[in-house]
Design a protein around this motif. Sequence first.
Motif, PDB file in Angstrom:
ATOM      1  N   PHE A 270       1.028  -1.099  -0.072  1.00  0.00           N
ATOM      2  CA  PHE A 270       0.056   0.156  -0.017  1.00  0.00           C
ATOM      3  C   PHE A 270       0.968   1.089  -0.049  1.00  0.00           C
ATOM      4  O   PHE A 270       1.900   1.357   0.634  1.00  0.00           O
ATOM      5  CB  PHE A 270      -0.913   0.148   1.387  1.00  0.00           C
ATOM      6  CG  PHE A 270      -1.901  -1.010   1.245  1.00  0.00           C
ATOM      7  CD1 PHE A 270      -2.869  -1.103   0.335  1.00  0.00           C
ATOM      8  CD2 PHE A 270      -1.744  -1.996   2.262  1.00  0.00           C
ATOM      9  CE1 PHE A 270      -3.925  -2.141   0.382  1.00  0.00           C
ATOM     10  CE2 PHE A 270      -2.700  -3.017   2.318  1.00  0.00           C
ATOM     11  CZ  PHE A 270      -3.662  -3.060   1.174  1.00  0.00           C
TER      12      PHE A 270
ATOM     13  N   GLY B 262      -3.074  -3.271   6.131  1.00  0.00           N
ATOM     14  CA  GLY B 262      -4.240  -2.748   5.622  1.00  0.00           C
ATOM     15  C   GLY B 262      -5.451  -2.619   6.442  1.00  0.00           C
ATOM     16  O   GLY B 262      -6.490  -2.485   6.389  1.00  0.00           O
TER      17      GLY B 262
ATOM     18  N   ASN C 245      -4.072   4.880   8.335  1.00  0.00           N
ATOM     19  CA  ASN C 245      -3.924   4.204   9.168  1.00  0.00           C
ATOM     20  C   ASN C 245      -3.724   4.532  10.572  1.00  0.00           C
ATOM     21  O   ASN C 245      -3.908   5.832  10.846  1.00  0.00           O
ATOM     22  CB  ASN C 245      -2.552   3.240   8.610  1.00  0.00           C
ATOM     23  CG  ASN C 245      -1.306   4.256   8.641  1.00  0.00           C
ATOM     24  OD1 ASN C 245      -1.504   5.224   9.167  1.00  0.00           O
ATOM     25  ND2 ASN C 245      -0.435   3.872   7.907  1.00  0.00           N
TER      26      ASN C 245
ATOM     27  N   LEU D 159      -6.381  -8.109  -4.116  1.00  0.00           N
ATOM     28  CA  LEU D 159      -6.623  -7.779  -2.598  1.00  0.00           C
ATOM     29  C   LEU D 159      -7.749  -8.262  -1.999  1.00  0.00           C
ATOM     30  O   LEU D 159      -8.701  -8.722  -2.777  1.00  0.00           O
ATOM     31  CB  LEU D 159      -6.900  -6.159  -2.960  1.00  0.00           C
ATOM     32  CG  LEU D 159      -5.936  -5.097  -3.291  1.00  0.00           C
ATOM     33  CD1 LEU D 159      -6.581  -3.577  -3.295  1.00  0.00           C
ATOM     34  CD2 LEU D 159      -4.948  -5.012  -1.936  1.00  0.00           C
TER      35      LEU D 159
END
Length: 396
Positions: free
Chosen positions: A83, A97, A109, A349
């Motif tokens: 990412f 993630g 995050n 993903l």
Amino acid sequence: MGFSQALSGLNAAATNLDVVGNNIANSQTVGFKGSGAQFADVYTGALAGQGVRVAAVLQDFSNGTLESTGRNLDLGINGGGFFRFQQGEQIVYSRNGQFSLTADGYLENAQGARLTGFPAGVGTGGQPEVLQVPAGSMPAMATSAVQASFNLDATSDNIDRATVPFDAADADSYTYANTGTAYDSLGVQRTMTTYFTKTGDNTWEVRVSLDGNPDNANVGQLVFNGNGTLDEAASNYGNFSFTPGGGADALNFSLDFDGTTQFGQDFALDSLTQNGYTAGALVGVTFDEVGNIIGNYSNEKSQVLGTIALANFRNPEGLDMVGDNAWVESGASGQALLGLAGEGQFGSLEPGTLENSNVDLTSELVDLIVAQRNYQANTQTIKVQDEVLQSAVNLR
């Protein structure tokens, strides 16, 4: 000389203990990648070596296992890639993630780094930017196309239009009617009624009204073949136009009767679809396997709001660790290669999952014992060297 060799061994063993201890400490850190110390001997041409040094601490970028969480904003990478985040003025990369949606629509995050990607509809041709989920509602879309499929009863009696004029309030002036929904430019739901009148063998008049107000101009004709299928060439129907009122624009839509039949059985609506909808407020955000950010709205519609960008490197082991489970590119790693999930060297993903640490705790505990023994052995070397020196000093 033996003291310096033993001291170099102690330093290297201590570094190895630090590396193993860090792996064990992060065995439950999402997206963490374990490391291993690599040693090299020190030799300067003398008969005996000069000891040992830590040549490198090599990172292991093998994949961790994916664990389902069921949380909409959790996302795991199944395969290669990282990412891409913007943290302040710095671009960092991570396999963690665990995202949250801020009050102003950014995906962040736990450290406040913001996820980057491509705007909706741009793809990799655009420049990655910080992704932001718009707070506005999805605008309404007026109906522009209707597709309907019916079965019209072939045994119905004919109605002579010359003697029986159409009247929506008189069920004897038409053969069959069915009601659907259309939307005007303001997203107001309108009732669309379709009337069918059998005017001759294999011939039906079709008339469409809006909100119970028949418009004589909105009349067409359906013609069927002898086997009950629709004769598209002989039929005459297509575009219908209404003035809804209430400040909405004129409503114009095409009506497609493809698949409509005339068989000797009861009237039936096989399918009815239209492409309009009312306005809707954002009620949730999800991801799909290619990294699209999907906005779900109260009108039961969804749309792509952006696409997550993945990054990969020619030499991921060359990335520099910056803490908080993130890395930055370096000269050893090479420049970041950007792309979309599922393409080329980029993994897919997995929504609702997270990648666990790739640390094998059992193996690390064994390595810890070995590192401890190595440290103790080097302390023993110092002890022996000390005893030898004492013996030399005590010579008479």
